[in-house]
Design a protein around this motif. Structure first.
Motif, PDB file in Angstrom:
ATOM      1  N   ASN A  49       0.817  -1.195   0.000  1.00  0.00           N
ATOM      2  CA  ASN A  49       0.000   0.000   0.000  1.00  0.00           C
ATOM      3  C   ASN A  49       0.864   1.265   0.000  1.00  0.00           C
ATOM      4  N   GLY A  50       2.194   1.118  -0.065  1.00  0.00           N
ATOM      5  CA  GLY A  50       3.085   2.279  -0.105  1.00  0.00           C
ATOM      6  C   GLY A  50       3.346   2.920   1.240  1.00  0.00           C
ATOM      7  N   LEU A  51       2.830   2.342   2.316  1.00  0.00           N
ATOM      8  CA  LEU A  51       3.034   2.912   3.654  1.00  0.00           C
ATOM      9  C   LEU A  51       4.094   2.123   4.402  1.00  0.00           C
ATOM     10  N   ALA A  52       4.697   2.777   5.392  1.00  0.00           N
ATOM     11  CA  ALA A  52       5.735   2.151   6.205  1.00  0.00           C
ATOM     12  C   ALA A  52       5.373   2.305   7.677  1.00  0.00           C
ATOM     13  N   LEU A  53       5.806   1.328   8.488  1.00  0.00           N
ATOM     14  CA  LEU A  53       5.664   1.445   9.932  1.00  0.00           C
ATOM     15  C   LEU A  53       6.644   2.524  10.393  1.00  0.00           C
ATOM     16  N   ASP A  54       6.136   3.519  11.098  1.00  0.00           N
ATOM     17  CA  ASP A  54       6.901   4.718  11.437  1.00  0.00           C
ATOM     18  C   ASP A  54       6.952   4.883  12.955  1.00  0.00           C
ATOM     19  N   ALA A  55       8.160   4.896  13.525  1.00  0.00           N
ATOM     20  CA  ALA A  55       8.337   5.048  14.974  1.00  0.00           C
ATOM     21  C   ALA A  55       8.188   6.492  15.427  1.00  0.00           C
ATOM     22  N   GLY A  56       8.223   7.437  14.502  1.00  0.00           N
ATOM     23  CA  GLY A  56       8.156   8.852  14.856  1.00  0.00           C
ATOM     24  C   GLY A  56       9.531   9.386  15.189  1.00  0.00           C
ATOM     25  N   ARG A  57       9.659  10.674  15.194  1.00  0.00           N
ATOM     26  CA  ARG A  57      10.966  11.316  15.395  1.00  0.00           C
ATOM     27  C   ARG A  57      11.380  11.417  16.850  1.00  0.00           C
ATOM     28  N   GLY A  58      10.436  11.350  17.768  1.00  0.00           N
ATOM     29  CA  GLY A  58      10.749  11.466  19.189  1.00  0.00           C
ATOM     30  C   GLY A  58      11.312  10.176  19.752  1.00  0.00           C
ATOM     31  N   SER A  59      11.598  10.194  21.055  1.00  0.00           N
ATOM     32  CA  SER A  59      12.112   8.983  21.707  1.00  0.00           C
ATOM     33  C   SER A  59      11.362   8.682  22.998  1.00  0.00           C
ATOM     34  N   ASP A  60      10.239   9.402  23.236  1.00  0.00           N
ATOM     35  CA  ASP A  60       9.478   9.161  24.464  1.00  0.00           C
ATOM     36  C   ASP A  60       8.777   7.805  24.375  1.00  0.00           C
ATOM     37  N   GLN A  61       8.451   7.269  25.528  1.00  0.00           N
ATOM     38  CA  GLN A  61       7.728   5.998  25.573  1.00  0.00           C
ATOM     39  C   GLN A  61       6.733   6.022  26.716  1.00  0.00           C
ATOM     40  N   PRO A  62       5.643   5.298  26.656  1.00  0.00           N
ATOM     41  CA  PRO A  62       5.231   4.543  25.479  1.00  0.00           C
ATOM     42  C   PRO A  62       4.750   5.493  24.394  1.00  0.00           C
ATOM     43  N   ARG A  63       4.924   5.078  23.173  1.00  0.00           N
ATOM     44  CA  ARG A  63       4.507   5.864  22.024  1.00  0.00           C
ATOM     45  C   ARG A  63       3.983   4.897  20.978  1.00  0.00           C
ATOM     46  N   GLN A  64       2.895   5.254  20.320  1.00  0.00           N
ATOM     47  CA  GLN A  64       2.330   4.390  19.299  1.00  0.00           C
ATOM     48  C   GLN A  64       2.998   4.650  17.951  1.00  0.00           C
ATOM     49  N   PRO A  65       3.490   3.591  17.300  1.00  0.00           N
ATOM     50  CA  PRO A  65       3.971   3.764  15.938  1.00  0.00           C
ATOM     51  C   PRO A  65       2.775   4.011  15.019  1.00  0.00           C
ATOM     52  N   THR A  66       3.016   4.591  13.878  1.00  0.00           N
ATOM     53  CA  THR A  66       1.952   4.878  12.916  1.00  0.00           C
ATOM     54  C   THR A  66       2.340   4.329  11.549  1.00  0.00           C
ATOM     55  N   MET A  67       1.415   4.325  10.649  1.00  0.00           N
ATOM     56  CA  MET A  67       1.688   4.008   9.252  1.00  0.00           C
ATOM     57  C   MET A  67       1.749   5.339   8.516  1.00  0.00           C
ATOM     58  N   SER A  68       2.811   5.574   7.748  1.00  0.00           N
ATOM     59  CA  SER A  68       2.935   6.826   7.014  1.00  0.00           C
ATOM     60  C   SER A  68       3.640   6.580   5.685  1.00  0.00           C
ATOM     61  N   ALA A  69       3.643   7.606   4.843  1.00  0.00           N
ATOM     62  CA  ALA A  69       4.266   7.498   3.529  1.00  0.00           C
ATOM     63  C   ALA A  69       5.738   7.118   3.686  1.00  0.00           C
ATOM     64  N   LEU A  70       6.212   6.259   2.815  1.00  0.00           N
ATOM     65  CA  LEU A  70       7.590   5.778   2.854  1.00  0.00           C
ATOM     66  C   LEU A  70       8.560   6.905   2.533  1.00  0.00           C
ATOM     67  N   THR A  71       9.481   7.182   3.463  1.00  0.00           N
ATOM     68  CA  THR A  71      10.487   8.234   3.269  1.00  0.00           C
ATOM     69  C   THR A  71      11.914   7.716   3.431  1.00  0.00           C
ATOM     70  N   HIS A  72      12.070   6.473   3.897  1.00  0.00           N
ATOM     71  CA  HIS A  72      13.379   5.845   4.132  1.00  0.00           C
ATOM     72  C   HIS A  72      14.178   6.523   5.247  1.00  0.00           C
ATOM     73  N   GLU A  73      13.516   7.266   6.113  1.00  0.00           N
ATOM     74  CA  GLU A  73      14.185   7.912   7.243  1.00  0.00           C
ATOM     75  C   GLU A  73      14.460   6.859   8.325  1.00  0.00           C
ATOM     76  N   PRO A  74      15.412   7.141   9.235  1.00  0.00           N
ATOM     77  CA  PRO A  74      15.745   6.165  10.288  1.00  0.00           C
ATOM     78  C   PRO A  74      14.550   5.742  11.137  1.00  0.00           C
ATOM     79  N   TRP A  75      13.559   6.612  11.327  1.00  0.00           N
ATOM     80  CA  TRP A  75      12.403   6.257  12.150  1.00  0.00           C
ATOM     81  C   TRP A  75      11.444   5.325  11.419  1.00  0.00           C
ATOM     82  N   GLN A  76      11.764   4.977  10.166  1.00  0.00           N
ATOM     83  CA  GLN A  76      10.990   3.973   9.432  1.00  0.00           C
ATOM     84  C   GLN A  76      11.801   2.701   9.197  1.00  0.00           C
TER      85      GLN A  76
END
Length: 89
Positions: free
Chosen positions: A1-28
């Motif tokens: 579907n063109g989406l990637a599991l995304d951890a987000g840019r922050g480092s707080d926890q607990p945090r929900q990952p999201t599905m977002s457009a594929l960018t190949h960034e480290p948080w994906q």
């Protein structure tokens, strides 16, 4: 579907990952670590070092989504990686 599991840019926890457009960034990016018995995997965020975790209060009726949490390796952090039915092998 063109989406990637995304951890987000922050480092707080607990945090929900999201599905977002594929960018190949480290948080994906994710590492798969086999469990000791080889039956499942621990899924670790390359960006934060936290792993996918199902909170203890989760259940079929709560629909609680996974969060990112400190790795401890219990069953609620172990995931099966399978090929979807009808998909390529």
């Amino acid at each position: 579907n063109g989406l990637a599991l995304d951890a987000g840019r922050g480092s707080d926890q607990p945090r929900q990952p999201t599905m977002s457009a594929l960018t190949h960034e480290p948080w994906q990016r994710w590492r798969l670590h086999p469990t000791e018995d080889g039956a499942a995997f621990i899924v670790e965020s390359v960006h934060t070092g936290h792993v996918l975790d199902v909170p203890h209060e989760a259940g079929p009726e709560t629909r609680t989504p996974p969060v990112l949490w400190t790795r401890h390796g219990a069953f609620n952090q172990q995931w099966l990686i399978v090929t979807p039915s009808g998909g390529p092998v």
